[in-house]
Design an enzyme around this catalytic site. Structure first.
Site, PDB file in Angstrom:
ATOM      1  N   VAL A   1      37.480  24.412 103.653  1.00 34.59           N
ATOM      2  CA  VAL A   1      38.287  23.213 102.993  1.00 34.59           C
ATOM      3  C   VAL A   1      39.485  24.508 102.437  1.00 34.59           C
ATOM      4  O   VAL A   1      40.841  23.572 101.991  1.00 34.59           O
ATOM      5  CB  VAL A   1      37.368  22.009 101.834  1.00 34.59           C
ATOM      6  CG1 VAL A   1      37.512  23.026 100.808  1.00 34.59           C
ATOM      7  CG2 VAL A   1      39.290  21.000 101.220  1.00 34.59           C
ATOM      8  N   ASP A   2      39.324  25.039 101.695  1.00 39.94           N
ATOM      9  CA  ASP A   2      40.389  25.954 100.590  1.00 39.94           C
ATOM     10  C   ASP A   2      41.364  26.770 102.135  1.00 39.94           C
ATOM     11  O   ASP A   2      42.111  26.964 102.021  1.00 39.94           O
ATOM     12  CB  ASP A   2      39.224  27.211  99.995  1.00 39.94           C
ATOM     13  CG  ASP A   2      39.477  28.268  99.226  1.00 39.94           C
ATOM     14  OD1 ASP A   2      40.916  27.612  98.417  1.00 39.94           O
ATOM     15  OD2 ASP A   2      39.790  29.360  98.697  1.00 39.94           O
TER      16      ASP A   2
ATOM     17  N   THR B   1      29.258  22.176  99.715  1.00 40.35           N
ATOM     18  CA  THR B   1      28.675  21.780 100.407  1.00 40.35           C
ATOM     19  C   THR B   1      28.258  22.213 101.949  1.00 40.35           C
ATOM     20  O   THR B   1      27.813  21.183 102.804  1.00 40.35           O
ATOM     21  CB  THR B   1      28.783  19.352 100.739  1.00 40.35           C
ATOM     22  OG1 THR B   1      29.900  19.586 100.911  1.00 40.35           O
ATOM     23  CG2 THR B   1      28.206  19.347  99.617  1.00 40.35           C
TER      24      THR B   1
HETATM   25  N1  APR Z   1      39.125  18.355 103.867  1.00 35.57           N
HETATM   26  C1  APR Z   1      38.094  17.412 103.501  1.00 35.57           C
HETATM   27  N2  APR Z   1      36.093  18.533 103.842  1.00 35.57           N
HETATM   28  C2  APR Z   1      36.418  19.504 104.220  1.00 35.57           C
HETATM   29  C3  APR Z   1      37.538  20.114 104.314  1.00 35.57           C
HETATM   30  C4  APR Z   1      38.655  19.262 105.007  1.00 35.57           C
HETATM   31  N3  APR Z   1      39.803  19.212 105.797  1.00 35.57           N
HETATM   32  N4  APR Z   1      37.100  21.231 105.919  1.00 35.57           N
HETATM   33  C5  APR Z   1      36.129  21.189 105.038  1.00 35.57           C
HETATM   34  N5  APR Z   1      35.327  20.145 104.471  1.00 35.57           N
HETATM   35  C6  APR Z   1      34.172  20.038 104.126  1.00 35.57           C
HETATM   36  C7  APR Z   1      33.328  20.622 104.233  1.00 35.57           C
HETATM   37  O1  APR Z   1      32.651  19.942 105.359  1.00 35.57           O
HETATM   38  C8  APR Z   1      32.635  20.779 103.216  1.00 35.57           C
HETATM   39  O2  APR Z   1      31.763  19.194 102.931  1.00 35.57           O
HETATM   40  O3  APR Z   1      34.436  20.471 102.473  1.00 35.57           O
HETATM   41  C9  APR Z   1      33.253  21.057 102.041  1.00 35.57           C
HETATM   42  C10 APR Z   1      32.853  21.644 100.816  1.00 35.57           C
HETATM   43  O4  APR Z   1      33.105  23.439 102.069  1.00 35.57           O
HETATM   44  P1  APR Z   1      33.266  25.141 102.050  1.00 35.57           P
HETATM   45  O5  APR Z   1      34.712  24.312 102.250  1.00 35.57           O
HETATM   46  O6  APR Z   1      32.927  25.778 102.567  1.00 35.57           O
HETATM   47  O7  APR Z   1      33.634  24.786 100.483  1.00 35.57           O
HETATM   48  P2  APR Z   1      32.137  25.036  99.517  1.00 35.57           P
HETATM   49  O8  APR Z   1      30.844  24.832 100.662  1.00 35.57           O
HETATM   50  O9  APR Z   1      32.024  25.089  98.128  1.00 35.57           O
HETATM   51  O10 APR Z   1      32.104  27.219  99.910  1.00 35.57           O
HETATM   52  C11 APR Z   1      33.844  27.522  98.876  1.00 35.57           C
HETATM   53  O11 APR Z   1      34.213  28.388 101.257  1.00 35.57           O
HETATM   54  O12 APR Z   1      36.232  28.996 102.157  1.00 35.57           O
HETATM   55  C12 APR Z   1      35.270  29.135 101.263  1.00 35.57           C
HETATM   56  O13 APR Z   1      37.170  30.300  99.827  1.00 35.57           O
HETATM   57  C13 APR Z   1      35.377  29.293  99.564  1.00 35.57           C
HETATM   58  O14 APR Z   1      34.409  31.242  99.448  1.00 35.57           O
HETATM   59  C14 APR Z   1      34.440  29.669  99.046  1.00 35.57           C
HETATM   60  C15 APR Z   1      33.559  28.672  99.574  1.00 35.57           C
END
Ligand code: APR
Length: 180
Positions: A34-35, A119
């Protein structure tokens, strides 16, 4: 509790709300998941703003403008990396939700959408994470946090289902008669 809680399956970058809550990392340098989606949609100004902040410890939050996003602000929340549950992960995850709501309130934000922090890449199991997310938000609203809309922007049906179940559990717990 005054705010409307909504649980949707959506790409959080499409939501026209006062703030979206990103699942960031301590460096605030962008990433995948999502980041990455939020940085792509917001444009390079978001990374430039993150660099002026200079990082954020796990369990804490920071705020930037939304730049090219339909959302007016981005709240950067650094969730914990799941390490089996013995490294204070639950409290750190709750602190992200509590901190985001408190920071949002200071910026007169009335509508806020949360990604399911930790997650994805960070490996926090979906169901307990949803219980912490919903429980923390409901607790803050019950304690007087003033929002019109709080949205859980889930990226899968499984995640949305876990949030719906958690909300049902919260509602059932509230309606259960207490001890006489
Ligand atoms: N909109 C909403 N939710 C999303 C989107 C989106 N466009 N893309 C992904 N997700 C969901 C994923 O399915 C997951 O349930 O966001 C949730 C969090 O997943 P991650 O993005 O992997 O975040 P996290 O587990 O907190 O890990 C953080 O990931 O990319 C890196 O910079 C970030 O290093 C950090 C780590």
């Amino acid at each position: 509790m005054s705010a409307r809680i909504e649980i949707v399956v959506a790409d959080i970058t499409t939501l026209a709300v006062d703030a979206i809550v990103n699942a960031a990392n301590e460096a605030l340098e962008g990433g995948g998941g999502v980041d990455g989606a939020i940085h792509r949609a917001a444009g390079p100004e978001l990374l430039a703003a993150c660099r002026t902040i200079g990082g954020c410890p796990t369990g804490q939050v920071r705020i930037t403008p939304g730049y090219r996003l339909p959302a007016r602000h981005v709240i950067l929340a650094v969730g914990p990396v799941w390490q089996g549950g013995t490294a204070n992960e639950a409290a750190l995850l709750a602190a992200c939700y509590d901190g985001a709501l408190a920071l949002a309130a200071r910026h007169a934000i009335r509508s806020i959408a949360f990604a399911a922090i930790s997650t994805g890449v960070y490996g926090f199991p979906v169901e307990p994470a949803a219980r912490i997310a919903v429980g923390t938000v409901v607790g803050a609203l019950d304690a007087g946090a003033a929002f019109e809309r709080v949205i859980f922007a889930c990226f899968s049906e499984r995640s949305a289902g876990a949030h719906r179940d958690a909300l049902l559990q919260q509602t059932a717990a509230r309606e259960r008669p207490g001890p006489c």
